[in-house]
Structure formats: structure tokens, C-alpha cells
Design a protein around this motif. Sequence first.
Motif, PDB file in Angstrom:
ATOM      1  N   SER A  59       0.857  -1.192   0.000  1.00  0.00           N
ATOM      2  CA  SER A  59       0.000   0.000   0.000  1.00  0.00           C
ATOM      3  C   SER A  59       0.883   1.229   0.000  1.00  0.00           C
ATOM      4  O   SER A  59       2.047   1.179   0.391  1.00  0.00           O
ATOM      5  N   GLY A  60       0.322   2.335  -0.456  1.00  0.00           N
ATOM      6  CA  GLY A  60       1.071   3.583  -0.527  1.00  0.00           C
ATOM      7  C   GLY A  60       1.590   3.851  -1.921  1.00  0.00           C
ATOM      8  O   GLY A  60       1.245   3.162  -2.894  1.00  0.00           O
ATOM      9  N   LYS A  61       2.458   4.851  -2.011  1.00  0.00           N
ATOM     10  CA  LYS A  61       2.972   5.305  -3.304  1.00  0.00           C
ATOM     11  C   LYS A  61       4.385   5.830  -3.088  1.00  0.00           C
ATOM     12  O   LYS A  61       4.661   6.498  -2.088  1.00  0.00           O
ATOM     13  N   CYS A  62       5.277   5.553  -4.061  1.00  0.00           N
ATOM     14  CA  CYS A  62       6.653   6.016  -3.937  1.00  0.00           C
ATOM     15  C   CYS A  62       7.265   6.259  -5.312  1.00  0.00           C
ATOM     16  O   CYS A  62       6.759   5.786  -6.323  1.00  0.00           O
ATOM     17  N   LYS A  63       8.375   6.989  -5.296  1.00  0.00           N
ATOM     18  CA  LYS A  63       9.207   7.153  -6.482  1.00  0.00           C
ATOM     19  C   LYS A  63      10.522   6.436  -6.179  1.00  0.00           C
ATOM     20  O   LYS A  63      11.036   6.519  -5.061  1.00  0.00           O
ATOM     21  N   VAL A  64      11.059   5.750  -7.186  1.00  0.00           N
ATOM     22  CA  VAL A  64      12.288   4.985  -7.020  1.00  0.00           C
ATOM     23  C   VAL A  64      13.255   5.329  -8.146  1.00  0.00           C
ATOM     24  O   VAL A  64      12.855   5.467  -9.298  1.00  0.00           O
ATOM     25  N   ARG A  65      14.533   5.448  -7.766  1.00  0.00           N
ATOM     26  CA  ARG A  65      15.594   5.630  -8.763  1.00  0.00           C
ATOM     27  C   ARG A  65      16.660   4.567  -8.470  1.00  0.00           C
ATOM     28  O   ARG A  65      17.297   4.599  -7.413  1.00  0.00           O
ATOM     29  N   LEU A  66      16.809   3.631  -9.402  1.00  0.00           N
ATOM     30  CA  LEU A  66      17.822   2.592  -9.248  1.00  0.00           C
ATOM     31  C   LEU A  66      19.204   3.177  -9.487  1.00  0.00           C
ATOM     32  O   LEU A  66      19.345   4.240 -10.100  1.00  0.00           O
ATOM     33  N   ALA A  67      20.215   2.479  -9.029  1.00  0.00           N
ATOM     34  CA  ALA A  67      21.598   2.984  -9.073  1.00  0.00           C
ATOM     35  C   ALA A  67      22.039   3.409 -10.465  1.00  0.00           C
ATOM     36  O   ALA A  67      22.760   4.383 -10.615  1.00  0.00           O
ATOM     37  N   ASP A  68      21.618   2.687 -11.497  1.00  0.00           N
ATOM     38  CA  ASP A  68      22.079   2.985 -12.851  1.00  0.00           C
ATOM     39  C   ASP A  68      21.125   3.895 -13.630  1.00  0.00           C
ATOM     40  O   ASP A  68      21.302   4.122 -14.813  1.00  0.00           O
ATOM     41  N   ALA A  69      20.112   4.417 -12.949  1.00  0.00           N
ATOM     42  CA  ALA A  69      19.099   5.243 -13.631  1.00  0.00           C
ATOM     43  C   ALA A  69      19.279   6.721 -13.297  1.00  0.00           C
ATOM     44  O   ALA A  69      19.794   7.075 -12.242  1.00  0.00           O
TER      45      ALA A  69
END
Length: 104
Positions: A59-69
Motif C-alpha cells: 500500500s502507498g505510493k513512492c518514487k524509485v531511482r535505481l543505481a544505474d538510472a
Amino acid sequence: MSTQLDNVSVVKKASIYFDGKCISHTVLFPDGSKKSIGVIFASKLTFNTGAPEIMEIVSGKCKVRLADATEWSLYEAGQQFQVGANTHFDIETLETLDYVCHYG
């Protein structure tokens, strides 16, 4: 995605990270595998990984940035993202986030 984990043991003591912004419990399975179940409160954090991980958003919402992005990706309930071993990822919670982390 299943709404519960069956036939497991739970480690009672919580793991608390980032001054209480992330709290999780380890779940142990009969086959020796483990997962963690937790919550991340409103924050912007960087996690380091040892093993490969699949982060399942309950549940919920997030933004993710992977190491190579360079770009951020949006994830919400019912979605998941994968992170490689021995790397890191940035996460910004837009709403309190419940998650299950699958290792290996």
C-alpha cells in the motif's frame, strides 16, 4: 499478489532504520528463505543491497531511482520493482508505504 504469508515464523524484534523512517520485521519460511515486511514513512532514503531484492508495494505510493538510472519511476500498491545485488536505490515515499522485500 497474496494478502498474507502462511506457515511462517516472525522475528519479534523490529529492524529500525533511518531514525525510525523505516521499520521492518524478518519473516522466516520453512525452506530457510526469508523476507522482510515493513513500512516506510514520508521520507527520501537510500538503501544499499547485499542480495538481489524484489520490493513489492502493498500500500502507498513512492518514487524509485535505481543505481544505474537518472530518472525516477512511480510505484504504488500492487506493483513491484527489482534491485540487483550489491547496489543501491533511492526511494521517496509520497504516501506511507507498506512493503514486502523478497530476497534472492
